[in-house]
Design an enzyme around this catalytic site. Structure first.
Site, PDB file in Angstrom:
ATOM      1  N   SER A 537     -41.337  16.173  31.608  1.00 25.14           N
ATOM      2  CA  SER A 537     -42.798  16.292  31.637  1.00 25.14           C
ATOM      3  C   SER A 537     -43.231  17.550  30.902  1.00 25.14           C
ATOM      4  CB  SER A 537     -43.289  16.348  33.091  1.00 25.14           C
ATOM      5  OG  SER A 537     -44.655  16.733  33.163  1.00 25.14           O
ATOM      6  N   TYR A 550     -42.389  20.288  41.518  1.00 29.37           N
ATOM      7  CA  TYR A 550     -42.309  19.198  40.547  1.00 29.37           C
ATOM      8  C   TYR A 550     -41.977  19.735  39.160  1.00 29.37           C
ATOM      9  CZ  TYR A 550     -43.732  15.331  37.534  1.00 29.37           C
ATOM     10  OH  TYR A 550     -43.749  14.344  36.573  1.00 29.37           O
TER      11      TYR A 550
END
Length: 642
Positions: A537, A550
């Site tokens: 990401s 995350y």
């Protein structure tokens, strides 16, 4: 002092002038030439460049001098005795952790020692008590097995103590070597659990106690011990260890930014090679390898001064050496050939005004760099798919394996790979949804679709063996590790990120990805070719305030993928890191769907498939690449800022 250098430059300048063709000489030196008329402009640019670089290097040197030379003698670091009576040290029975315990005891703090071996703990506790006359408390726990149920137990043990600092030092390197040769599935999972999960669990156990017992305007401290090996660059030969240390660095920085407003200071401590038992004896003789005493002294001297430090000046030099090496992975934003080109062309463009020359070179460098970036962008996002630059996956294998494929991006991956004629293995935990997706794929694309039901949040070694057995007879073209968990933006200790959810996120985003890879990679090696796409990401490129866990997990995925590709590309297996930005799925809040940086999920995955075998590390859409460049100048991404 500059006369010899100036004389040498003038000599070169004269030599170049004499051998230069008349037409080019006139272009450069005629008083009415474009080059001569542009000299004032180049001089301004050159002056600004020299000023900018001078200030930049002065700041860097100032920070280095403050950190490595002045922090200790001037006692710039925190006075821990004023903020609490106790220090909690994990991994305190040996190595750097033991040294932290001794030096914190020397400062007058009582010590809580946490490690697995009660015999070692008792021995260290006796040494500390005898030498420094402070109290000690030992907690014997196998941190590689630490889970949510241990958090309240740990808090119960520590609740009556006024803790000044938590040092998360526990960690394991494991075996050095290629990913598949460094131990069993259980051993690899234990490294992840000890280096990443235990740090998260200990932080969730102790940080609330630091906050609750902190006086107004009083600071409390946390040190998270990472490593240059992996924390600064991907580490082939120690892929999992290195990626866990990248996780630690990102996580520590993000939590620091989340809680510094509450006077909780988190230091990301990234030491290099240190003379401990973990380091081969042959390296102990090097003068550039400091002792644990030197390293820990430097870290504590900078506590409260630097939130991210390499500790000792020798490790700072070690990092510069690593960063300057040709050990590159993917596109780092640098154009390595430009400095060499600059050195070759500098005499040719040697104007009488050296500032003008500097300005011209700087503009040339930046222009070349911009063109290089633009060319790579056009190549990746406009040409790769239409020109079919990637491999024909059907010639590599007949099957694609996609995790997290019952919904969202994983489902789209499965559909688009099926559209290319590949049969699809769908790996997910919801049997009803996964079977429905499989049926749709069979109906629409007329290919085979099978389902393997695994709850990746509870993945076990038996699940891995079962998966490998089911795939053993198939020729696999590509594995897409897409499964992941994400929670709404919030601080690390706040709801909805409970202890259980934190462990679930680490298990799905890190442990499951590693174990699934261990199941499929040997099959790809055996057939002599294949591709693995690990979904990372944009949030993995920077520490993220509001999504610390995350983002750190996606940093792990990125570093792990780069290391793995380096290790196995000679076996015909290529591992790619796909950096995903905002895409229009059900997981993305509706107000983000209208953002100019939000891409259509189908377009992003279509582009990512086109880049399989073309780019080792890539963004899935040009919008994501643009967003990455825009946020690259930020020290941290702030998702809490509305």
């Amino acid at each position: 002092m500059l006369a010899p250098a100036r004389k040498a430059l003038d000599s070169v300048h004269t030599s170049v002038h004499n051998v230069m063709p008349v037409g080019i000489r006139t272009y450069f030196y005629h008083e009415n030439s474009v080059v001569q008329q542009a000299k004032p402009f180049f001089a301004v640019v050159g002056g600004a460049t020299v000023l900018y670089l001078s200030v930049k290097w002065a700041v860097c040197i100032g920070k280095a001098v403050t950190s490595y030379c002045l922090a200790g003698p001037l006692k710039l670091g925190a006075d821990l005795k004023k903020v609490g009576d106790w220090a909690v040290v994990t991994g305190g029975s040996d190595g750097i952790g033991k040294e932290f315990a001794f030096q914190l005891a020397q400062k007058g703090l009582n010590i809580v020692l946490i490690a697995r071996s009660i015999d070692k703990l008792e021995g260290v506790a006796r040494e500390i008590t005898a030498k420094y006359n402070v109290q000690t408390k030992i907690i014997a726990i196998d941190l590689s097995k630490m889970g949510p149920h241990n958090v309240p137990q740990m808090q119960e043990e520590l609740k009556d103590l006024n803790i000044a600092i938590l040092v998360n030092s526990a960690g394991a390197l494991g075996s050095i070597g290629k990913f598949l040769t460094t131990g069993s599935d259980e051993e690899v999972a234990n490294i992840i659990n000890l280096n990443a999960r235990a740090t998260v669990m200990m932080s969730r156990a102790v940080m609330p106690l630091l906050i609750s017992k902190k006086q107004p305007n009083q600071k409390k401290y946390v040190i998270m011990v990472g490593a240059i090996l992996g924390g600064a660059r991907p580490a082939p030969g120690a892929a999992v260890y290195g990626a866990t240390k990248a996780f630690m660095d990102s996580f520590a920085q993000a939590v620091h930014h989340e809680y510094k407003g509450q006077n909780i200071c988190v230091q990301s401590f990234i030491p290099g090679a240190t003379k401990t038992k973990m380091l081969p004896l042959s390296m102990h003789k090097s003068n550039m390898v400091p002792t644990p005493n030197e390293v820990v002294t430097a870290s504590l001297a900078q506590l409260g001064v630097r939130s991210r430090t390499f500790g000792h000046w020798k490790h700072g030099i070690m990092l510069l050496t690593i960063m300057a090496s040709r050990f590159h992975f993917g596109y780092s934003g640098n154009l390595p050939l430009v400095p060499q080109i600059d050195r070759v062309l500098a005499p040719v463009v040697q104007f009488k005004s050296y500032l003008a020359a500097a300005g011209a070179l700087y503009l040339g460098y930046k222009s070349a760099q911009a063109l290089y970036c633009l060319g790579r962008g056009v190549f990746s996002y406009a040409l790769a798919n239409p020109l079919h630059l990637g491999p024909d996956l059907r010639k590599v294998g007949e099957w694609a394996v996609v995790t997290g494929s019952s919904d969202g991006m994983g489902k789209e991956w499965a559909f688009q790979l099926a559209a290319k004629g590949l049969n699809v293995i769908l790996v997910a935990r919801n049997q009803e949804k996964t079977e429905k997706v499989a049926q749709e794929i069979r109906s629409i694309h007329k290919v085979l679709a099978r389902t393997i039901i695994i709850d990746l949040a509870q993945i076990s070694v038996d699940d891995v063996k079962n998966l490998q057995d089911q795939l053993r007879t198939l020729r696999i073209a590509v594995l897409v590790n897409n499964a992941g968990l994400y929670f709404p933006e919030e601080k690390f200790l706040a709801n909805p990120v409970t202890d259980e959810k934190a462990v679930e996120m680490i298990t799905v985003n890190i442990t499951a990805l590693v174990l699934i890879t261990r199941a499929v990679l040997p099959l790809l090696i055996a057939q002599g070719s294949g591709y693995i796409v690990n979904i990372s990401s944009l949030l993995g490129e920077k520490p993220v305030k509001g999504s610390a866990l995350y983002a750190a997990g996606k940093t792990f995925v990125d570093y792990f993928s780069q290391s793995l590709d380096w290790e196995y590309r000679d076996k015909g297996v290529h591992v790619q890191s796909a950096m995903v930005g905002m895409v229009r799925t059900a997981l993305l809040p509706l107000d983000h769907h209208k953002s100019p940086f939000t891409a259509d999920a189908a377009a992003a995955i279509r582009n990512a498939i086109g880049l399989i075998g073309v780019r080792q590390r890539h963004h899935t859409h040009w919008k994501h690449a643009l967003m990455s460049h825009l946020v690259s100048c930020l020290p941290v991404i702030d998702l809490l800022k509305k």
